[in-house]
Design an enzyme around this catalytic site. Structure first.
Site, short mmCIF file in Angstrom:
data_model
loop_
_atom_site.label_atom_id
_atom_site.label_comp_id
_atom_site.label_asym_id
_atom_site.label_seq_id
_atom_site.Cartn_x
_atom_site.Cartn_y
_atom_site.Cartn_z
N ARG A 4 0.81 -1.22 0.00
CA ARG A 4 0.00 0.00 0.00
C ARG A 4 0.84 1.27 0.00
O ARG A 4 0.39 2.33 -0.44
CB ARG A 4 -1.00 -0.03 1.16
CG ARG A 4 -2.10 -1.08 0.94
CD ARG A 4 -3.05 -1.15 2.12
NE ARG A 4 -2.46 -1.72 3.31
CZ ARG A 4 -2.40 -3.02 3.59
NH1 ARG A 4 -2.94 -3.90 2.76
NH2 ARG A 4 -1.83 -3.46 4.69
N GLU A 57 4.90 -11.22 15.23
CA GLU A 57 4.38 -11.82 16.45
C GLU A 57 4.79 -13.31 16.50
O GLU A 57 5.25 -13.81 17.51
CB GLU A 57 2.87 -11.66 16.46
CG GLU A 57 2.26 -11.82 17.82
CD GLU A 57 0.76 -11.60 17.78
OE1 GLU A 57 0.26 -11.14 16.74
OE2 GLU A 57 0.11 -11.93 18.77
#
Ligand code: AMP
Length: 182
Positions: A66, A103
């Site tokens: 993006r 994560e």
């Protein structure tokens, strides 16, 4: 130069919150609705142009994917080149790569080794739609340096301030975020 309250509201209202995407508990900030809204996209791009026209930038580096949309448009407005920083394995020529922790697990971003080679110590603006933990942007800033250029600022449409990404990145470079989510 910062956003007026009216400009901020127009941009903020055009971003859609999608709950539980891509997994439960995440609120995804969907900028496709901003791109779909010519007024909001125009307010955003015009603001970025006004802010950065005096920065003497040589390149915009956008983060996959993006960051390409805002970065490539801004590079054209400023009359300078655009450099893509991509996820591993997408760039065809010789690359430099940087790993960063997620994560669960590790991810990697890459830049072409000669991306800034036309200009010595090129002044680069790094851009992406959003900063969360800052892992991606930090790795991207390291890549810009390794490719021989200087990251003068990192710019994000949205910063998730309940994560420490923006705070951590500020130790490396200037950071400018238009919408801050607390
Ligand atoms: P991070 O490396 O944790 O700062 O994550 C930043 C990257 O993940 C950016 O390229 C964002 O487009 C994407 N991202 C992370 N969290 C979100 C979110 N809540 N909404 C939209 N995009 C996100």
């Amino acid at each position: 130069m910062t956003l007026s309250n009216t400009e901020r509201k127009i941009i903020e209202n055009s971003i859609r919150d999608v709950k539980d995407f891509p997994k439960p508990g995440i609120v995804f900030k969907d900028i496709t609705t901003l791109l779909n809204d010519a007024e909001a996209y125009g307010v955003l791009m015009n603001h970025l142009y006004q802010r950065y026209k005096g920065y003497n930038l040589n390149y915009i580096a956008g983060i996959d994917a993006r960051g390409f949309i805002f970065g490539a448009a801004l590079a054209q407005m400023l009359g300078i080149g655009f450099v893509p920083i991509r996820k591993k394995g997408k760039l065809p020529y010789t690359t430099i790569s940087e790993k960063y922790s997620l994560e669960y697990g590790i991810d990697e971003v890459e830049i072409h080794i000669d991306a800034f080679s036309k200009i010595q110590n090129a002044r680069v603006l790094l851009i992406d739609d959003l900063i969360a933990t800052g892992g991606t942007a930090n790795a991207a800033a390291r890549l810009i340096k390794q490719a021989g250029a200087s990251c003068v600022e990192a710019c994000f449409v949205v910063a998730l301030n309940f994560l420490d990404g923006q705070k951590n990145l500020k130790e490396t470079t200037n950071v400018y975020s238009l919408i801050e989510v607390n």
